[in-house]
Design a protein around this motif. Structure first.
Motif, PDB file in Angstrom:
ATOM      1  N   ALA A 173     -13.587  -8.417 -62.916  1.00 43.03           N
ATOM      2  CA  ALA A 173     -14.785  -8.248 -63.704  1.00 43.03           C
ATOM      3  C   ALA A 173     -15.887  -8.556 -62.775  1.00 43.03           C
ATOM      4  O   ALA A 173     -17.323  -7.248 -63.176  1.00 43.03           O
ATOM      5  CB  ALA A 173     -15.198 -10.076 -64.831  1.00 43.03           C
ATOM      6  N   SER A 174     -16.401  -9.319 -61.651  1.00 47.62           N
ATOM      7  CA  SER A 174     -17.266  -8.407 -60.433  1.00 47.62           C
ATOM      8  C   SER A 174     -17.407  -7.654 -60.704  1.00 47.62           C
ATOM      9  O   SER A 174     -18.875  -6.881 -60.243  1.00 47.62           O
ATOM     10  CB  SER A 174     -16.732  -9.775 -59.662  1.00 47.62           C
ATOM     11  N   VAL A 175     -16.939  -6.618 -59.810  1.00 44.42           N
ATOM     12  CA  VAL A 175     -16.522  -5.599 -59.236  1.00 44.42           C
ATOM     13  C   VAL A 175     -17.033  -4.759 -60.308  1.00 44.42           C
ATOM     14  O   VAL A 175     -18.439  -4.168 -59.980  1.00 44.42           O
ATOM     15  CB  VAL A 175     -15.195  -4.886 -58.789  1.00 44.42           C
ATOM     16  N   ILE A 176     -16.883  -4.767 -61.605  1.00 42.07           N
ATOM     17  CA  ILE A 176     -17.384  -4.204 -62.353  1.00 42.07           C
ATOM     18  C   ILE A 176     -18.588  -4.018 -63.398  1.00 42.07           C
ATOM     19  O   ILE A 176     -19.305  -3.767 -63.028  1.00 42.07           O
ATOM     20  CB  ILE A 176     -16.658  -4.302 -64.421  1.00 42.07           C
ATOM     21  N   GLY A 177     -19.007  -5.738 -63.364  1.00 41.73           N
ATOM     22  CA  GLY A 177     -20.847  -5.903 -62.824  1.00 41.73           C
ATOM     23  C   GLY A 177     -21.155  -4.784 -61.529  1.00 41.73           C
ATOM     24  O   GLY A 177     -22.151  -4.142 -61.831  1.00 41.73           O
ATOM     25  N   ALA A 178     -20.986  -5.173 -60.482  1.00 40.09           N
ATOM     26  CA  ALA A 178     -20.889  -4.987 -59.527  1.00 40.09           C
ATOM     27  C   ALA A 178     -21.467  -3.175 -58.924  1.00 40.09           C
ATOM     28  O   ALA A 178     -22.533  -2.270 -58.969  1.00 40.09           O
ATOM     29  CB  ALA A 178     -20.594  -4.393 -58.498  1.00 40.09           C
ATOM     30  N   ILE A 179     -20.377  -2.176 -60.639  1.00 43.90           N
ATOM     31  CA  ILE A 179     -20.049  -0.914 -60.709  1.00 43.90           C
ATOM     32  C   ILE A 179     -21.660  -0.795 -60.841  1.00 43.90           C
ATOM     33  O   ILE A 179     -22.456   0.423 -60.914  1.00 43.90           O
ATOM     34  CB  ILE A 179     -19.203  -0.462 -60.702  1.00 43.90           C
ATOM     35  N   LEU A 180     -21.590  -1.443 -62.221  1.00 42.63           N
ATOM     36  CA  LEU A 180     -22.375  -1.411 -63.453  1.00 42.63           C
ATOM     37  C   LEU A 180     -24.093  -1.300 -62.782  1.00 42.63           C
ATOM     38  O   LEU A 180     -25.219  -0.547 -62.625  1.00 42.63           O
ATOM     39  CB  LEU A 180     -22.514  -2.191 -64.052  1.00 42.63           C
ATOM     40  N   LEU A 181     -24.714  -2.319 -61.577  1.00 38.75           N
ATOM     41  CA  LEU A 181     -25.918  -2.551 -60.715  1.00 38.75           C
ATOM     42  C   LEU A 181     -25.517  -1.311 -60.551  1.00 38.75           C
ATOM     43  O   LEU A 181     -26.469  -1.140 -59.950  1.00 38.75           O
ATOM     44  CB  LEU A 181     -25.722  -3.926 -60.134  1.00 38.75           C
ATOM     45  N   LEU A 182     -24.887  -0.979 -59.384  1.00 38.48           N
ATOM     46  CA  LEU A 182     -24.867   0.285 -58.863  1.00 38.48           C
ATOM     47  C   LEU A 182     -25.200   1.822 -58.999  1.00 38.48           C
ATOM     48  O   LEU A 182     -25.921   2.357 -59.373  1.00 38.48           O
ATOM     49  CB  LEU A 182     -23.250   0.350 -57.807  1.00 38.48           C
ATOM     50  N   VAL A 183     -24.822   2.161 -60.590  1.00 36.38           N
ATOM     51  CA  VAL A 183     -25.273   3.135 -61.749  1.00 36.38           C
ATOM     52  C   VAL A 183     -26.971   2.866 -61.667  1.00 36.38           C
ATOM     53  O   VAL A 183     -27.166   3.632 -61.662  1.00 36.38           O
ATOM     54  CB  VAL A 183     -24.172   3.568 -62.808  1.00 36.38           C
ATOM     55  N   VAL A 184     -26.929   1.493 -62.056  1.00 34.61           N
ATOM     56  CA  VAL A 184     -28.490   1.162 -62.225  1.00 34.61           C
ATOM     57  C   VAL A 184     -29.344   1.426 -61.110  1.00 34.61           C
ATOM     58  O   VAL A 184     -30.384   2.370 -60.854  1.00 34.61           O
ATOM     59  CB  VAL A 184     -28.422   0.517 -62.918  1.00 34.61           C
ATOM     60  N   TYR A 185     -28.644   1.394 -59.774  1.00 37.99           N
ATOM     61  CA  TYR A 185     -29.401   1.111 -58.786  1.00 37.99           C
ATOM     62  C   TYR A 185     -29.641   2.728 -58.594  1.00 37.99           C
ATOM     63  O   TYR A 185     -30.843   3.087 -58.325  1.00 37.99           O
ATOM     64  CB  TYR A 185     -29.105   0.341 -57.602  1.00 37.99           C
ATOM     65  N   ARG A 186     -28.682   3.916 -59.282  1.00 37.08           N
ATOM     66  CA  ARG A 186     -28.446   5.043 -58.390  1.00 37.08           C
ATOM     67  C   ARG A 186     -29.743   5.851 -59.530  1.00 37.08           C
ATOM     68  O   ARG A 186     -30.320   7.021 -59.123  1.00 37.08           O
ATOM     69  CB  ARG A 186     -26.907   6.238 -58.501  1.00 37.08           C
ATOM     70  N   LEU A 187     -29.801   5.230 -60.684  1.00 32.73           N
ATOM     71  CA  LEU A 187     -30.638   5.939 -61.747  1.00 32.73           C
ATOM     72  C   LEU A 187     -31.955   6.012 -61.396  1.00 32.73           C
ATOM     73  O   LEU A 187     -32.378   6.728 -61.112  1.00 32.73           O
ATOM     74  CB  LEU A 187     -29.865   5.398 -63.391  1.00 32.73           C
ATOM     75  N   PHE A 188     -32.074   4.671 -60.886  1.00 32.92           N
ATOM     76  CA  PHE A 188     -33.376   4.498 -60.857  1.00 32.92           C
ATOM     77  C   PHE A 188     -34.382   5.105 -59.194  1.00 32.92           C
ATOM     78  O   PHE A 188     -35.340   5.690 -58.955  1.00 32.92           O
ATOM     79  CB  PHE A 188     -33.743   2.741 -60.628  1.00 32.92           C
ATOM     80  N   THR A 189     -33.208   5.500 -58.609  1.00 33.90           N
ATOM     81  CA  THR A 189     -33.700   5.542 -56.908  1.00 33.90           C
ATOM     82  C   THR A 189     -33.392   7.396 -57.084  1.00 33.90           C
ATOM     83  O   THR A 189     -33.403   7.440 -55.342  1.00 33.90           O
ATOM     84  CB  THR A 189     -33.078   5.105 -55.892  1.00 33.90           C
ATOM     85  N   GLY A 190     -32.684   7.454 -57.773  1.00 33.22           N
ATOM     86  CA  GLY A 190     -31.943   9.177 -57.888  1.00 33.22           C
ATOM     87  C   GLY A 190     -30.831   8.684 -55.890  1.00 33.22           C
ATOM     88  O   GLY A 190     -30.324   9.950 -55.432  1.00 33.22           O
ATOM     89  N   GLY A 191     -30.576   7.765 -55.699  1.00 32.73           N
ATOM     90  CA  GLY A 191     -29.820   7.553 -54.525  1.00 32.73           C
ATOM     91  C   GLY A 191     -27.975   7.785 -55.173  1.00 32.73           C
ATOM     92  O   GLY A 191     -27.774   8.664 -55.952  1.00 32.73           O
ATOM     93  N   GLY A 192     -27.153   7.930 -54.104  1.00 29.98           N
ATOM     94  CA  GLY A 192     -25.671   8.372 -54.344  1.00 29.98           C
ATOM     95  C   GLY A 192     -25.041   9.322 -54.420  1.00 29.98           C
ATOM     96  O   GLY A 192     -24.226  10.084 -54.391  1.00 29.98           O
ATOM     97  N   ARG A 193     -26.226  10.640 -54.203  1.00 31.32           N
ATOM     98  CA  ARG A 193     -26.505  12.169 -54.144  1.00 31.32           C
ATOM     99  C   ARG A 193     -25.868  12.554 -52.928  1.00 31.32           C
ATOM    100  O   ARG A 193     -26.335  12.590 -51.917  1.00 31.32           O
ATOM    101  CB  ARG A 193     -27.132  13.052 -55.078  1.00 31.32           C
ATOM    102  N   HIS A 194     -24.809  13.168 -52.411  1.00 28.71           N
ATOM    103  CA  HIS A 194     -24.421  13.740 -50.914  1.00 28.71           C
ATOM    104  C   HIS A 194     -25.432  14.486 -50.725  1.00 28.71           C
ATOM    105  O   HIS A 194     -25.506  15.541 -51.596  1.00 28.71           O
ATOM    106  CB  HIS A 194     -23.427  14.033 -51.078  1.00 28.71           C
ATOM    107  N   VAL A 195     -25.859  15.388 -49.401  1.00 25.02           N
ATOM    108  CA  VAL A 195     -27.004  16.618 -48.863  1.00 25.02           C
ATOM    109  C   VAL A 195     -25.671  17.055 -48.179  1.00 25.02           C
ATOM    110  O   VAL A 195     -25.162  16.552 -47.286  1.00 25.02           O
ATOM    111  CB  VAL A 195     -28.140  16.183 -48.080  1.00 25.02           C
ATOM    112  N   HIS A 196     -25.861  18.180 -48.746  1.00 25.79           N
ATOM    113  CA  HIS A 196     -25.252  19.387 -48.473  1.00 25.79           C
ATOM    114  C   HIS A 196     -26.512  20.702 -47.433  1.00 25.79           C
ATOM    115  O   HIS A 196     -27.225  20.905 -48.126  1.00 25.79           O
ATOM    116  CB  HIS A 196     -24.413  19.997 -49.617  1.00 25.79           C
ATOM    117  N   HIS A 197     -25.841  20.363 -46.483  1.00 31.78           N
ATOM    118  CA  HIS A 197     -26.552  21.209 -45.835  1.00 31.78           C
ATOM    119  C   HIS A 197     -26.150  22.357 -45.767  1.00 31.78           C
ATOM    120  O   HIS A 197     -24.914  23.455 -45.723  1.00 31.78           O
ATOM    121  CB  HIS A 197     -27.119  21.345 -43.977  1.00 31.78           C
TER     122      HIS A 197
END
Length: 87
Positions: free
Chosen positions: A63-87
């Motif tokens: 449950a803690s891991v699921i909670g952390a994943i939910l926070l990571l999703v929210v964090y990425r939504l607000f920061t645009g993070g988690g996207r890989h930069v391709h050159h």
């Protein structure tokens, strides 16, 4: 000692969440620890609200891991993070 244990478990939970959701997230070990500790807190609150845990009872590891994943999703939504930069 409880605080150190909480940080260690938080680091483990945060690392598992980041492993399950790879991406380019800023921050190092401190952000990972915060993600895990906050994920456990969110999971505990949701679990108590749904009647899964009693008052003061900690959330389980999964449950803690699921909670952390939910926070990571929210964090990425607000920061645009988690996207890989391709050159």
């Amino acid at each position: 000692m409880d605080f150190l244990w909480m940080l260690l478990i938080g680091l483990l939970v945060g690392a598992v969440a980041k492993f399950l959701m790879p991406g380019n997230d800023p921050g190092g070990i401190i952000v990972t620890m915060f993600l895990g500790v906050a994920g456990a807190f969110v999971a505990g609150m949701l679990g108590r609200g749904l009647g899964w845990y009693g008052e003061g009872e900690p959330a389980g590891f999964i449950a803690s891991v699921i909670g952390a994943i939910l926070l990571l999703v929210v964090y990425r939504l607000f920061t645009g993070g988690g996207r890989h930069v391709h050159h």
